[in-house]
Motif scaffolding. Structure first.
Motif, PDB file in Angstrom:
ATOM      1  N   GLY A  87       0.813  -1.210   0.000  1.00  0.00           N
ATOM      2  CA  GLY A  87       0.000   0.000   0.000  1.00  0.00           C
ATOM      3  C   GLY A  87       0.846   1.258   0.000  1.00  0.00           C
ATOM      4  N   SER A  88       0.360   2.291   0.698  1.00  0.00           N
ATOM      5  CA  SER A  88       0.985   3.612   0.641  1.00  0.00           C
ATOM      6  C   SER A  88       2.130   3.856   1.619  1.00  0.00           C
ATOM      7  N   PRO A  89       2.274   3.121   2.741  1.00  0.00           N
ATOM      8  CA  PRO A  89       3.370   3.445   3.664  1.00  0.00           C
ATOM      9  C   PRO A  89       4.736   3.311   2.992  1.00  0.00           C
ATOM     10  N   SER A  90       5.685   4.098   3.482  1.00  0.00           N
ATOM     11  CA  SER A  90       7.037   4.036   2.931  1.00  0.00           C
ATOM     12  C   SER A  90       7.907   3.007   3.644  1.00  0.00           C
ATOM     13  N   THR A  91       7.448   2.502   4.785  1.00  0.00           N
ATOM     14  CA  THR A  91       8.201   1.501   5.539  1.00  0.00           C
ATOM     15  C   THR A  91       7.240   0.455   6.089  1.00  0.00           C
ATOM     16  N   PHE A  92       7.791  -0.691   6.494  1.00  0.00           N
ATOM     17  CA  PHE A  92       7.027  -1.690   7.242  1.00  0.00           C
ATOM     18  C   PHE A  92       7.846  -2.091   8.455  1.00  0.00           C
ATOM     19  N   MET A  93       7.161  -2.551   9.497  1.00  0.00           N
ATOM     20  CA  MET A  93       7.830  -2.860  10.758  1.00  0.00           C
ATOM     21  C   MET A  93       8.409  -4.273  10.730  1.00  0.00           C
ATOM     22  N   VAL A  94       9.608  -4.391  11.310  1.00  0.00           N
ATOM     23  CA  VAL A  94      10.304  -5.670  11.399  1.00  0.00           C
ATOM     24  C   VAL A  94      10.804  -5.840  12.831  1.00  0.00           C
ATOM     25  N   ASP A  95      10.570  -7.013  13.403  1.00  0.00           N
ATOM     26  CA  ASP A  95      11.191  -7.361  14.687  1.00  0.00           C
ATOM     27  C   ASP A  95      12.560  -7.946  14.403  1.00  0.00           C
ATOM     28  N   SER A  96      13.590  -7.390  15.012  1.00  0.00           N
ATOM     29  CA  SER A  96      14.962  -7.796  14.722  1.00  0.00           C
ATOM     30  C   SER A  96      15.684  -8.205  15.999  1.00  0.00           C
ATOM     31  N   LEU A  97      16.401  -9.336  15.916  1.00  0.00           N
ATOM     32  CA  LEU A  97      17.243  -9.789  17.025  1.00  0.00           C
ATOM     33  C   LEU A  97      18.614 -10.123  16.450  1.00  0.00           C
ATOM     34  N   SER A  98      19.615  -9.319  16.777  1.00  0.00           N
ATOM     35  CA  SER A  98      20.974  -9.501  16.257  1.00  0.00           C
ATOM     36  C   SER A  98      21.952  -9.662  17.401  1.00  0.00           C
ATOM     37  N   VAL A  99      22.923 -10.556  17.207  1.00  0.00           N
ATOM     38  CA  VAL A  99      24.009 -10.745  18.183  1.00  0.00           C
ATOM     39  C   VAL A  99      25.316 -10.888  17.412  1.00  0.00           C
ATOM     40  N   SER A 100      26.438 -10.615  18.077  1.00  0.00           N
ATOM     41  CA  SER A 100      27.730 -10.854  17.444  1.00  0.00           C
ATOM     42  C   SER A 100      27.992 -12.349  17.378  1.00  0.00           C
ATOM     43  N   ASN A 101      28.931 -12.758  16.538  1.00  0.00           N
ATOM     44  CA  ASN A 101      29.123 -14.190  16.299  1.00  0.00           C
ATOM     45  C   ASN A 101      30.096 -14.840  17.268  1.00  0.00           C
ATOM     46  N   THR A 102      30.241 -14.295  18.463  1.00  0.00           N
ATOM     47  CA  THR A 102      31.025 -14.967  19.495  1.00  0.00           C
ATOM     48  C   THR A 102      30.162 -16.017  20.173  1.00  0.00           C
ATOM     49  N   ALA A 103      30.820 -17.031  20.733  1.00  0.00           N
ATOM     50  CA  ALA A 103      30.069 -18.112  21.385  1.00  0.00           C
ATOM     51  C   ALA A 103      29.241 -17.586  22.545  1.00  0.00           C
ATOM     52  N   GLN A 104      29.764 -16.589  23.265  1.00  0.00           N
ATOM     53  CA  GLN A 104      29.039 -16.048  24.405  1.00  0.00           C
ATOM     54  C   GLN A 104      27.782 -15.308  23.968  1.00  0.00           C
ATOM     55  N   ASP A 105      27.898 -14.481  22.922  1.00  0.00           N
ATOM     56  CA  ASP A 105      26.749 -13.706  22.476  1.00  0.00           C
ATOM     57  C   ASP A 105      25.739 -14.569  21.717  1.00  0.00           C
ATOM     58  N   LEU A 106      26.198 -15.644  21.103  1.00  0.00           N
ATOM     59  CA  LEU A 106      25.295 -16.506  20.345  1.00  0.00           C
ATOM     60  C   LEU A 106      24.191 -17.075  21.231  1.00  0.00           C
ATOM     61  N   ALA A 107      24.465 -17.214  22.526  1.00  0.00           N
ATOM     62  CA  ALA A 107      23.451 -17.722  23.454  1.00  0.00           C
ATOM     63  C   ALA A 107      22.229 -16.808  23.505  1.00  0.00           C
ATOM     64  N   GLY A 108      22.384 -15.543  23.129  1.00  0.00           N
ATOM     65  CA  GLY A 108      21.263 -14.613  23.136  1.00  0.00           C
ATOM     66  C   GLY A 108      20.455 -14.614  21.855  1.00  0.00           C
ATOM     67  N   TRP A 109      20.845 -15.452  20.886  1.00  0.00           N
ATOM     68  CA  TRP A 109      20.126 -15.527  19.605  1.00  0.00           C
ATOM     69  C   TRP A 109      18.939 -16.469  19.798  1.00  0.00           C
ATOM     70  N   ASN A 110      17.952 -15.984  20.513  1.00  0.00           N
ATOM     71  CA  ASN A 110      16.903 -16.813  21.099  1.00  0.00           C
ATOM     72  C   ASN A 110      15.624 -16.713  20.274  1.00  0.00           C
ATOM     73  N   VAL A 111      15.270 -17.792  19.569  1.00  0.00           N
ATOM     74  CA  VAL A 111      14.074 -17.764  18.728  1.00  0.00           C
ATOM     75  C   VAL A 111      12.809 -17.634  19.571  1.00  0.00           C
ATOM     76  N   CYS A 112      12.819 -18.115  20.813  1.00  0.00           N
ATOM     77  CA  CYS A 112      11.644 -17.978  21.673  1.00  0.00           C
ATOM     78  C   CYS A 112      11.392 -16.513  22.020  1.00  0.00           C
ATOM     79  N   GLU A 113      12.459 -15.748  22.230  1.00  0.00           N
ATOM     80  CA  GLU A 113      12.282 -14.332  22.539  1.00  0.00           C
ATOM     81  C   GLU A 113      11.724 -13.584  21.331  1.00  0.00           C
TER      82      GLU A 113
END
Length: 394
Positions: free
Chosen positions: A247-273
């Motif tokens: 339609g007419s909007p110039s943007t659409f909303m996206v839920d984004s979850l990004s983490v760095s690729n370290t083993a420690q931060d990867l634990a936060g890449w949580n599909v349930c969240e």
């Protein structure tokens, strides 16, 4: 420990060299999941059972199987970070079907179709300082079409009618579920046998979503997009498709979850969240101007187009059917002939009419049959007699 006598929510099988290993999921009263890890020895058929709990509010579920950089695969891996991340355990599932079933049991969302080895690039609208540049992310992974796995059914108690968002919930009060239900509609009637009445239950159609999992140079990202908010523009010569605002909007909303690729931060890449409602501290809601997906070949691109069309049509048909029924009820026409009285107009929600692309009934039936054949996670762990949403009784 003795085997659990109650029926599990579902069972998934792990990849093992000899014997059998399976995980049985049980719902606890506090909302957590109990997992019985059952190992059977091939030679003696002796079983060992170990149990653990997943606290879905604190523990994280990492879909490692979606990251192409982890190939070649000997199994499909999902990492569970128990005790708020202090105890990471990687489960190697037997195949993709088992991985998708695991994901469904912990998130409540069923994967209708996936497209792996897909490139993804996304542009987010900059906010704040006027000269700030738009942010762009790019990588490779897979996309999945998801739909709610459980049908919402009503339970009548002494203080009225309450929706119950679980296909395993059984009302304690006498109620016939369902008395009548249209295949696509989320407007149903139910009989309260104690009060000798019928009740019309209306809920918004469950929205299909598209989730992209991809790995960039130094990060992992997952994006959740509502299908109804975007439209497609395929570029067949390049085997890519562009998602832009519908339609007419110039943007659409996206839920984004990004983490760095370290083993420690990867634990936060949580599909349930990403999939849950309410407060999500690591999930950002961003305005997206453009999202591009690239496929290995033209056939996959066309399959993606047809799946996108199908899930959008399915949702739009249900929304329009709900609107037509509610408008008819407002004028005194009941969807069920035996229904005695009409509800007040103030109880009828206002929803807009959805534009539906032209498609004949025959073409729709062919498309529906094709989509069902292509679904990997088509099994059902619901109780007999209570159909999943989208597989409702006539």
């Amino acid at each position: 420990m003795s085997a659990n006598p109650e029926r599990p929510l579902g069972t998934v099988f792990l990849a093992v060299d000899r014997g059998e290993r399976r995980l049985q999921f049980y719902r606890q009263a506090d909302g957590s999941l109990r997992i019985a890890d059952v190992t059977t020895l091939l030679e003696t058929q002796q079983q060992t059972i170990r149990e653990t709990l997943i606290n879905l509010a604190q523990d994280s579920i990492v879909p490692l199987y979606t990251i192409n950089g982890r190939e070649p695969r000997t199994g499909y891996e999902i990492q569970v970070n128990y005790w708020s991340g202090q105890l990471p355990v990687i489960y190697r599932l037997r195949d993709r079907r088992e991985a998708l079933r695991f994901q469904r049991l912990v998130t409540g969302w069923r994967t209708k179709e996936h497209f792996d080895q897909t490139s993804c690039s996304v542009v987010f609208r900059a906010t704040g300082w006027p000269l700030r540049r738009d942010k762009e992310l790019a990588g490779r992974g897979e996309v999945q079409f998801l739909a709610p796995a459980r049908r919402i059914i009503p339970a009548i108690s002494d203080d009225g009618l309450h929706p119950v968002a679980s296909s395993r919930s059984v009302p304690s009060s006498p109620i016939d579920v369902p008395v009548a239900a249209r295949r696509m509609s989320v407007v149903t009637t139910h009989s309260d046998t104690r009060r000798n009445r019928q009740v019309v239950v209306s809920s918004q159609p469950p929205e299909p979503i598209l989730v992209a999992f991809f790995q960039g140079d130094d990060y992992y990202t997952m994006l959740k997009i509502k299908v109804r908010e975007v439209e497609l523009r395929p570029v067949r010569a390049d085997c890519v498709v562009e998602l832009s605002p519908r339609g007419s909007p110039s943007t659409f909303m996206v839920d984004s979850l990004s983490v760095s690729n370290t083993a420690q931060d990867l634990a936060g890449w949580n599909v349930c969240e990403l999939m849950k409602k309410g407060n999500r501290k690591n999930v950002k809601q961003l305005k997206c101007t453009n999202l591009t997906l690239g496929f290995r070949d033209l056939e996959l691109l066309e399959n993606f187009e047809r799946r996108f069309l199908f899930v959008y049509l399915q949702w739009a048909k249900a929304a329009n059917e709900q609107l037509a029924i509610l408008m008819g009820m407002n004028k005194g026409r009941m969807p069920i002939d035996s229904f005695p009285t009409s509800p007040s107009s103030s109880s009828i929600p206002r929803i807009p009419t959805i534009n539906i692309p032209d498609i004949s009934n025959e073409a729709w039936r062919e498309l529906e049959a094709e989509m069902r054949l292509r679904e990997l996670d088509a099994d059902s762990d619901s109780l007999p007699g209570i159909p999943e949403m989208g597989d409702g009784a006539e």
